[in-house]
Design a protein around this motif. Sequence first.
Motif, PDB file in Angstrom:
ATOM      1  N   HIS A 427       0.767  -1.392  -0.109  1.00 25.14           N
ATOM      2  CA  HIS A 427      -0.301  -0.063   0.022  1.00 25.14           C
ATOM      3  C   HIS A 427       1.036   1.295   0.062  1.00 25.14           C
ATOM      4  O   HIS A 427       0.615   2.049  -0.599  1.00 25.14           O
ATOM      5  N   GLU A 428       1.738   1.155   0.928  1.00 21.48           N
ATOM      6  CA  GLU A 428       2.638   2.667   0.900  1.00 21.48           C
ATOM      7  C   GLU A 428       3.617   2.578  -0.255  1.00 21.48           C
ATOM      8  O   GLU A 428       3.805   3.800  -0.555  1.00 21.48           O
ATOM      9  N   HIS A 431       1.672   4.134  -2.994  1.00 19.45           N
ATOM     10  CA  HIS A 431       1.775   5.873  -2.899  1.00 19.45           C
ATOM     11  C   HIS A 431       3.020   6.261  -3.577  1.00 19.45           C
ATOM     12  O   HIS A 431       2.905   7.183  -4.211  1.00 19.45           O
ATOM     13  N   ASP A 503      -7.661   7.593   2.503  1.00 22.03           N
ATOM     14  CA  ASP A 503      -7.606   7.814   1.084  1.00 22.03           C
ATOM     15  C   ASP A 503      -8.397   8.179   0.383  1.00 22.03           C
ATOM     16  O   ASP A 503      -8.516   9.049  -0.500  1.00 22.03           O
TER      17      ASP A 503
HETATM   18 ZN    ZN Z   1      -2.754   4.974   2.155  1.00 23.08          ZN
END
Ligand code: ZN
Length: 598
Positions: A427-428, A431, A503
Motif C-alpha cells: 500500500h505505502e 503511494h 485515502d
Molecule cells: Zn494510503
Amino acid sequence: MAKKNNKDKKKNNKLILFIIGALILIAAVVGIFAFQELKAKEKEISYDQLYQDIVHHQVEKIEMTIGSSTVNIKYKDSDDEKTTNINSLQPFAEFLNNQLEENNPELKVEYKTPNKLMTFFENLLSFLPTILLVILIIMIFKMQGIGEKSKVYGENEENNTGVKFKDVAGLDEEKNELIEIVEFLKNPKKFQNMGAKIPRGILLYGKPGTGKTLIAKAIAGEANVPFISMSGSEFIEMFAGLGASRVRKLFEKAKKIAPCIVFIDEIDAIGSRRTSNSGAESENNQTLNQLLVEMDGFESNETIIVLAATNRPEMLDKALLRPGRFDRQITIPAPDLLGREEILKLYVKNKKLAADIDLKEIAGDTAGFTGAELSNLLNEAAILATRNQHKVIERSDIEAAIKKITVGLEKHNRVVSEKDKKLTAYHEAGHAVVSKFLETQDNVKEVSIIPRGLAGGYTMYKTNEDKYYISKTELEEKLVALLGGRAAEKIALNDISTGASNDIEVATGIARDMITVYGMSNSLGPISLKVDEPYELQIFGENITDEVGVQVKQLVDEAYIKAQKILLDHIDILHNVAQKLLEKETISEEEFNGFFEN
Ligand code: ZN
Ligand code: ADP
C-alpha cells in the motif's frame, strides 16, 4: 492556562495569609480580655469580707457607680484598690448609711455617674471577637468569588496582558493594519477631533492556533488597556435566557473600565446564521440580538474595541457584518515559509539547539503548520531530547517531533501480522512509486510500515513550497497519488483492504470540491454549487445533483485507473520497494530514489 493557575495560586496564598492574620488578632484580643479578667479577679474580694472590713474600720473610701454592680474599695493602710460585686446597690447603700451614721464617720462614700463613652467602648470591646469573626467570614466569601454578583461567568479579565506586537511573529501586514487601533486606544481625542471614525468591531478570520487571540492581546498590551475575553462556545452551554444577559453584563463592565479591548472567541457559536426558530437556535438568536444591540449602542466617545475571532466566517449572520458592527475583517492566515521561520526563531530563544539545526529547513518541512503547532513542535522536540538524554535538541529530535505531530506516535508494541505487514508494504509502496511518476506531486521523504497513530504505515512527502493556488492538473494528480495505495493492493495482492478508507475519503472530498467549489468540470463549468442548499437547487434544478455525482465519480475512477497503469508499467519497482519495506520497515529518501536510478 498556566497564567490563570498562577493567579489562582496567588489568590489562595493571600487568603491563607489573611486567615492566619485574623486568627492571630482574635487570639490576641481574647488573650487581653482573659488577662484583664484575671487581674480583676486578683483584686476582687468577697462581699462578706468587705462587710467585715467596713465594720472593723479598715476601709477608707467606697466608690460606687450608678448602674454597675462593681464597687471600688480603698483601704486605709494600702494603695491597692480592691473591688467586689454586689447584687443590688440599694441594700448596700442602706447598710453604708447606717455605718456612717452609727460608728464609722471617717468612711467616705462616693457615688459616680457612669462615663457614657467608657461604657460604649467597653461594650464594643466585648463584641470585638464576634465582629472580627464576621469580617473574616465575609472576606473569605469575597475572596472565593462567592456572592460576587457582578462577575460574568466564563469571562476573563487581564489588566495588562503584557503581550506586545514583537511577541507575534510574522503577520506584518496584519499588525500594520491594527496599529491604528492601538493609536486610537491610546489617544482617542486625536481621532475624534479629526472627525475620524475608527471601526468598533473587528473580525479576525483564521484557523485555530494561527494567533488570533495572541494578536488581540498584543493590541491591548501595546495600548496598555485592559483585555476582557469570553468564548462564544460558553454561551451555548448556558441555561436558557442567560446568554443575552451575559452579553449585556460583559459590555456594562467594558464601559466601566473603558478604554479596553473586548475579545469574543468562537463568535460563530452565537453569531451563526439565523435560520429557524427552534430551541437552541432561538436561544442563540437572543444572545446574538443582544450583541447587535450592544454594538449599535456605543456612544461615539466610548473607547471600546470589540475583536471577535472565528474560523468559519461563512457561518456568520450577515447582520453582524453591517456597518458599525464588525465592519472590518482581517484574515489571519496560517504562516508561510518566512512566517514559520520567524515563529520558530521566537520559540527557540529559550531552548538549547544543536549547531547544525537550520530553522529555514524546519520551516520548509512544516508547511501548513500554525503558530501553535510550531511552538508545540519545539516543545515536543525538547521533551524528546530530554528523554533521549541529549545535551541539546538535535536534528533527530526535531524530525521525530514533526512525525509525531503529523502522523502520530510510533506504535512499536502493536503486534502486526505478517499478512498485514505485506499489505501495508504494498500500500505505502504504491503511494510512493505512483507519486514519483507524477510531475506535480511532492518528493517522497520517507516511507514506513511502522504503525503511527491510527495508520498502519505512512508515506511522508517533502513540501518545501507554500502554494497559494493549486492547478487542476495538480489536483488530478493528487487523486492519483492518493489512490496509489489501493491500486497497489489490487495489483500485487489481487485483493483490496479497508486500509485505504482514509485515502478514498480524502480523494472523494477533493474531487467534489473540484466540481462544486472550483468549477473545474467540463460539463458543469465554472459555477459554484452548494448542492446541499435548497436555494441552489431551486436555481439549477434537482438534476444538478445527479450531474455532480457523475462528475465526481468520473474524476475518482480516472485517477484509480491511472494509478494502476503507472504501477503496472513499473511493477518491478513496486515489488522492490515493498520488499525493502518488509526488510527494513522504514526507507529514506535516498534509498527510495535509488530504485529509480539506471
Ligand atoms: Zn494510503
Ligand atoms: P487562535 O486564537 O488563533 O486559536 P492563539 O492566539 O490562541 O490562536 O495561538 C495559540 C498559541 O500559538 C499562542 O499562544 C502562541 O504561543 C502561538 N502562536 C500562534 N501564532 C503565533 C505567532 N504568529 N507568533 C507567535 N506565536 C504564535
